[in-house]
Design an enzyme around this catalytic site. Structure first.
Site, short mmCIF file in Angstrom:
data_model
loop_
_atom_site.label_atom_id
_atom_site.label_comp_id
_atom_site.label_asym_id
_atom_site.label_seq_id
_atom_site.Cartn_x
_atom_site.Cartn_y
_atom_site.Cartn_z
CD GLU A 118 -5.63 0.09 2.82
OE1 GLU A 118 -6.32 0.46 1.84
OE2 GLU A 118 -5.47 -1.09 3.12
NE ARG A 131 -3.71 -2.41 0.21
CZ ARG A 131 -3.45 -3.62 -0.31
NH1 ARG A 131 -2.33 -3.80 -1.00
NH2 ARG A 131 -4.29 -4.62 -0.16
CB SER A 133 -9.54 -1.43 3.53
OG SER A 133 -10.10 -2.67 3.16
#
Length: 297
Positions: A289, A170, A219
């Site tokens: 995130e 990520r 998410s």
């Protein structure tokens, strides 16, 4: 004014509410909002933009929280004009940064291209997936990338390879003040029915476990090494926790949903609250995130 100039002017807006352009449906106004009709218009916009103006690039506005006071700068949204798919060979293709990842997965299914099925579970565009190495169900964007096309703040287009970027879970970093225009992907041959079956199974699992009918940004937290953020949040007893009209999803603990009428401040407070409570209960500090931008109201 010629037709091209009129088209560019029509794509340029001021004081544009970002709630219209984020998947959480929250966010104050951006000073300038531009959805370029083509590459020359984008290049001209970048060249004319004052050097000190903050610049934010978006696609579908997922994984993004714009605060209620809005964004003091320019927002560039790569839309349909940057969403083409171009075959480059039997197993290779170029996809524009404005293409939704789900549509890229559908194309792969029809063409019998295996390896990109996970993209059906990524709720953003190719550009956003490249910027954060988005992933789902065990797959990650950059595992399929063979080259990328970027544009600098000076309007110059560059062709780059994965070696020009540092890619992690990520996380992607590379040349400063360059943004993605397109990527070349490499896949593998497989029967279309096999690829489509894998995509359909992924979509069924997603529909069964995620709050797709409520406004969300995907998410919220990265999975810590060897664990899952959703498990930690649920184990801490935070499913259903609310702040204003924002709620930790009762279906998937790593999702925060807008129950209708939430403010960005509600969502941000809930993110911080979940992070603090999980750390206090488990000793694990979850890393978001979600990208937070703009000013508070």
């Amino acid at each position: 004014m010629n037709a091209a100039a009129e088209q560019t002017r029509a794509a340029l807006r001021h004081n544009e509410p970002m709630a219209r352009h984020t998947s959480w449906r929250v966010g104050g106004p951006a000073d300038t909002y531009f959805e370029p009709p083509d590459l020359p218009a984008l290049q001209a916009f970048l060249v004319d933009l004052p050097a000190g103006t903050p610049l934010l690039w978006i696609g579908l506005g997922s994984n993004l929280l714009v605060r209620d006071g809005g964004f003091r700068g320019a927002v560039v949204c790569l839309g349909k004009s940057f969403a083409a798919i171009e075959p480059l060979g039997e197993t290779r293709l170029r996809a524009g940064a404005g293409l939704p990842c789900a549509k890229l997965a559908q194309h792969c299914g029809r063409q019998g291209l295996a390896g990109g099925e996970f993209l059906a579970g990524v709720p953003g565009t190719v550009g956003g997936a490249l910027a954060m190495n988005a992933g789902a169900h065990g797959g990650e964007t950059w595992q399929c990338v063979q080259a990328v096309r970027t544009i600098g703040r000076d309007g110059v287009v560059h062709q780059r390879t994965p070696a020009d970027f540092r890619v992690a879970y990520r996380s992607v970093s590379g040349p400063v003040d360059e943004w993605f225009l397109a990527a070349e992907f490499g896949f593998e041959h497989a029967p279309p029915s096999q690829v489509q079956a894998a995509i359909h199974a992924l979509l069924r699992r997603r529909a069964a476990t995620q709050p797709l009918r409520q406004a969300n940004a995907g998410s919220v937290f990265r999975n810590p090494p060897g664990d899952h953020a959703a498990r930690l949040i649920e184990a801490t007893g935070l499913k259903g926790l609310t702040r204003g009209r924002a709620q930790v999803s009762e279906r998937h603990a790593n999702f925060i949903v807008n129950l209708g009428g939430a403010r960005a401040a509600d969502i941000e407070a809930l993110i911080d609250d979940v992070q603090a409570r999980v750390e206090a209960a488990t000793g694990v500090r979850l890393e978001p995130e979600v990208r937070r931008v703009g000013e508070a109201a």
